[in-house]
Write a protein that holds these residues in place. Structure first.
Motif, mmCIF file in Angstrom:
data_model
loop_
_atom_site.group_PDB
_atom_site.id
_atom_site.type_symbol
_atom_site.label_atom_id
_atom_site.label_comp_id
_atom_site.label_asym_id
_atom_site.label_seq_id
_atom_site.Cartn_x
_atom_site.Cartn_y
_atom_site.Cartn_z
ATOM 1 N N ARG A 58 0.841 -1.207 0.000
ATOM 2 C CA ARG A 58 0.000 0.000 0.000
ATOM 3 C C ARG A 58 0.871 1.251 0.000
ATOM 4 N NH1 ARG A 58 -3.675 -2.781 3.199
ATOM 5 N NH2 ARG A 58 -2.884 -1.936 5.167
ATOM 6 N N GLU A 59 1.977 1.184 0.736
ATOM 7 C CA GLU A 59 2.902 2.321 0.798
ATOM 8 C C GLU A 59 3.551 2.547 -0.580
ATOM 9 O OE1 GLU A 59 2.958 4.250 3.443
ATOM 10 O OE2 GLU A 59 4.302 5.561 2.302
ATOM 11 N N ARG A 81 1.009 4.037 -2.881
ATOM 12 C CA ARG A 81 0.753 5.448 -2.584
ATOM 13 C C ARG A 81 1.843 6.323 -3.220
ATOM 14 N NH1 ARG A 81 0.610 5.386 3.063
ATOM 15 N NH2 ARG A 81 -1.414 4.407 2.921
#
Lengths: 126, 285
Positions: free
Chosen positions: B223-224, B227
């Motif tokens: 997810r990081e 992003r």
């Protein structure tokens, strides 16, 4: 001898420090005034400071870090290649190495020096 | 009262700054001579063509510098002597420098055209727009060259200088437009490769059976990465859109673009470092 007496006034002036200094300047046998070395002259010190500051700014400008905002430091390629990998990971590692090469190649700061040819666009005979 | 020493010191500081500034400028100009980045991935035939253009450009820019020196000398002599012979020499020197300048610019444009032709990451519409503008600039330059060839007197030289004043902005605009897209698409290619790698790595991780805890940790890491990559992708899209709307390209605008792309590059670097960690972390655990 009163204070208004011209003789007294002359003597008074001749005893003043300003007069003494004048006398010493006019006297050819007087000891020459001491010349201060450069590091004791305030103007020179200020100028040296300014010059040093200029130099520091210039050096920073020339060799300063162009990638200050780049926080992530990738691992050196040799170390990456030394890591033992499973057969499934090997193509991924190759892909990663290619990706890293492309990343280095795409650094915009490398393109900063690019410009239209350094030619004079306004050459005129008169 | 300002002393002589004080003035001398101020002058020394100014001269030092000027020398350092000139050195930096000279370095920038030298780097300009590297008209095409050497590490660009191209096939052998294109590489030969690229190298030939670079060699030709280097030779021509030297010739141009010599011609400028001769032109300045002839112009000064004409200014001092005001004779018919010095006028003739000055006209000839002007004609020569105009011709050489046009040749150098022609070669430079040729190099930019080649870079646009082989650049990865350009959309067909972008490539077509860039090539169309560059070829128009090349045509204008060829026409200017023919006009110089036919010009032989003082009045004609003045007309040529006026013509070139009108032509130069077109050449500059086409060049910086192409350079702007070229710097942008390099990052676009990196972004696409990073996305592809992320996908492949995720596919590989899905085949592993290493517990729910590890999987949850990895999902957070992805997810990081996502992003950071999304931010880079959005930035690239935004800058691409602004380039498409722009029609005034010049050096300052180009430098601004390079500055604006720097945070995107930082995001891409970070993403690649994260992906690298995800791949190598597997091995360390």
């Amino acid at each position: 001898m009163s204070k208004k007496d011209p003789e007294h006034q002359t003597q008074f002036v001749q005893e003043s420090p300003l007069w003494q200094e004048r006398e010493s300047l006019l006297d050819p046998d007087a000891e020459p005034a001491l010349v201060k070395p450069w590091y004791r002259r305030p103007k020179t010190l200020v100028m040296a400071g300014v010059a040093t500051l200029f130099l520091i700014i210039a050096l920073f400008w020339l060799f300063g870090t162009s990638r200050i905002d780049q926080e992530a430091e990738p691992m050196p390629e040799e170390i990456l290649e030394e890591i033992e990998l499973s057969p499934e990971q090997e193509p991924l590692m190759e892909e990663l190495i290619q990706l890293r090469q492309q990343l280095l190649h795409s650094d915009p700061s490398q393109r900063r020096g690019e410009a239209f040819p350094p030619i004079d666009l306004d050459l005129r005979l008169e | 009262m300002i002393s002589k020493t004080y003035i001398l010191q101020v002058l020394m500081v100014l001269v030092t700054s000027f020398v350092l500034g000139s050195w930096q400028l000279a370095q920038a100009q030298e780097s300009v001579e590297e008209v095409i980045p050497s590490d660009q991935v191209v096939d052998e035939q294109i590489e030969e063509r690229r190298q030939a253009i670079i060699d030709r450009y280097r030779q021509e820019i030297e010739g141009y510098r010599a011609a400028v020196r001769e032109f300045r000398l002839a112009r000064t002599q004409f200014g001092q002597l005001q004779t018919l012979a010095s006028l003739e020499a000055a006209v000839q020197a002007t004609r020569r420098v105009f011709l050489v300048r046009t040749i150098v610019l022609g070669t430079y444009l040729e190099s930019v055209v080649l870079r646009v032709e082989i650049a990865e990451g350009l959309t067909p519409a972008e490539r077509s727009l860039l090539l169309s503008d560059l070829r128009e600039a090349q045509r204008d330059l060829t026409f200017h060259y023919q006009t110089i060839e036919e010009a032989h007197d003082r009045e004609a030289m003045a007309d040529l200088a006026d013509d070139f004043e009108e032509l130069a902005p077109t050449l500059i605009n086409a060049t910086y437009q192409a350079l702007s897209y070229l710097v942008l698409v390099e990052l676009r290619v990196t972004y696409e490769q990073a996305r592809q790698f992320e996908e492949n790595l995720q596919e590989y991780h899905q085949t592993l059976d290493d517990g729910a805890l590890k999987r949850a940790e990895r999902n957070r890491a992805y997810r990081e990465v996502d992003r950071t990559l999304t931010r880079a992708g959005d930035g690239l899209e935004r800058i691409g859109e602004s380039l498409a709307l722009d029609d005034d390209f010049h050096l300052r605008r180009y430098h601004r673009l390079v500055e604006n792309l720097q945070p995107i590059f930082a995001d891409l670097s970070r993403s690649v470092a994260f992906l690298e960690e995800l791949l190598t972390d597997e091995e360390n655990n």
